[in-house]
Design an enzyme around this catalytic site. Structure first.
Site, mmCIF file in Angstrom:
data_model
loop_
_atom_site.group_PDB
_atom_site.id
_atom_site.type_symbol
_atom_site.label_atom_id
_atom_site.label_comp_id
_atom_site.label_asym_id
_atom_site.label_seq_id
_atom_site.Cartn_x
_atom_site.Cartn_y
_atom_site.Cartn_z
ATOM 1 N N PRO A 127 3.373 -6.006 -15.731
ATOM 2 C CG PRO A 127 3.636 -5.513 -18.014
ATOM 3 C CD PRO A 127 4.130 -6.435 -16.941
ATOM 4 C CB SER A 131 -0.717 -6.402 -4.194
ATOM 5 O OG SER A 131 -0.507 -5.015 -4.010
ATOM 6 C CD GLU A 364 10.049 -5.214 -0.379
ATOM 7 O OE1 GLU A 364 9.994 -6.425 -0.151
ATOM 8 O OE2 GLU A 364 10.610 -4.734 -1.386
#
Length: 381
Positions: A127, A131, A364
């Site tokens: 949460p 990054s 990603e």
């Protein structure tokens, strides 16, 4: 320089295309609208070797190269990104087991995934952690010969359908380096204390399952540790060249699908007594869309080929991911524009491509992270 694909690679593309046209396209709208995981289609994909396509043959997989996996992703995503991701993501997390796992772990976890008997997942984000992976707070503490895990994971693909997850945990809170003290541990979803909460209302890729995982005193045996203790952060970094290239292939596929849909529509749709494809404004859009898609394809294939050669391509992989995801958004946007009002409803696939494209700029590693990586590599040269 040789830019062509081998006959075998072209055959793979043709087979995947036929599968997508026959099995995915007729069901795409249903799974997107109902936000449900396409179990039946995934089972059929597993029979074709499309699930866990890069898992080695000795563990039940097809053993496809990074380039061949990129071709598969491009073709699947060009028909429907949500179902495509459901298929390609069934093996999430197995990269770590393949590279760092014990022989026992490989036999126990890889083969069932490759055969479509189990679904895996990778549990990294939290949460409060996106990054900045180094801020993961999920804790794993040793208690005898077991790990006791506590924490929450967020935005986890396959969260409610997965059979096991490779979970990134903090195992040494006193590590000297902010990148030290992390470990990867396999957690089966039927363990006491494990629960998941499905996330609905997503903008796109709605057929793909996404959830929050809750780990409350989950106990797993010591042998579920993947690789060396406290070395997981560096282990994770080794996969980015391949995984970011994989997302580039997803973006490429979305752009390809949106372009093909726009091209078909432009030739069928008539206004002012002629096909709209005869108007220069539409022709310019199509030519730009095709050029950008081809550029993304070349960059993605180059990155995939270099991964297969074992080359260090951190910069190239981030370039491919950043550019192909941007092209996916731009081309699908123009595809909606060419469709006009018809592109704003789900009567045509471009509405779905447009919604689905955005995630490729987020997961990603966000676009901003990719630019940071590219700049860092340039400045270090």
């Amino acid at each position: 320089m040789e830019f062509g694909l081998s006959d075998e690679q072209e055959q793979i593309r043709d087979e995947v295309r036929r599968f997508a046209e026959n099995e995915i396209v007729p069901n795409a709208e249903e799974y997107d609208t109902e936000e449900k995981f396409p179990h039946d289609i995934v089972d059929e994909a597993a029979e074709m070797g499309l699930v866990g396509s890069s898992i080695p043959i000795e563990y039940g997989g097809a053993g496809y190269s990074t380039l061949e996996s990129a071709i598969i992703a491009e073709e699947l995503f060009s028909h429907d990104p949500g179902i495509a991701l459901s298929i390609m993501a069934c093996s999430f997390g197995t990269e770590a087991i393949r590279e760092f796992g014990t022989e026992d772990q490989k036999e126990r976890y890889l083969e069932p995934v490759a055969l479509g008997e189990k679904i895996s997942g990778a549990a990294i984000s939290e949460p409060d952690t996106g990054s900045d992976v180094s801020s993961v707070s999920t804790r794993a503490e040793k208690d005898g010969d077991e790990w006791v895990i506590n924490g929450n994971k967020m935005w986890i693909t396959n969260g409610t359908v997965g059979d096991f997850f490779v979970v990134l945990c903090k195992t040494d809170p006193d590590a000297d380096s902010r990148y030290g003290g992390f470990s990867q541990i396999i957690v089966e979803s039927d363990r006491d204390g494990f629960s998941s909460d499905k996330i609905t209302g997503k903008l796109g890729i709605r057929a793909s399952d996404t959830a929050e995982l809750i780990l409350d005193d989950v106990r797993v045996p010591e042998e579920n540790l993947v690789g060396d203790r406290d070395a997981a952060f560096l282990q994770q970094m080794q996969f980015f060249d391949a995984t970011r290239t994989g997302v580039a292939a997803q973006g490429l596929g979305i752009a390809k699908g949106a372009l093909e849909a726009a091209l078909d529509y432009a030739q069928d749709r008539e206004q002012f007594g002629q096909s709209i494809s005869e108007f220069q404004a539409i022709q310019h859009k199509l030519s730009e869309m095709a050029t950008e898609t081809e550029a993304a394809r070349n960059l993605t294939y180059k990155a995939a080929w270099n991964v297969d050669q074992g080359n260090d391509i951190t910069k190239l992989a981030s370039m491919a991911k950043e550019y192909a995801s941007r092209v996916a958004v731009e081309v699908s946007n123009e595809a909606v524009q060419i469709h006009g009002g018809a592109g704003y409803v789900n009567d045509f696939p471009v509405e779905r491509f447009y919604r689905d494209s955005k995630i490729t700029q987020i997961y990603e590693g966000t676009t901003e992270i990719q630019k940071n990586v590219i700049a860092r590599e340039l400045l270090e040269d």
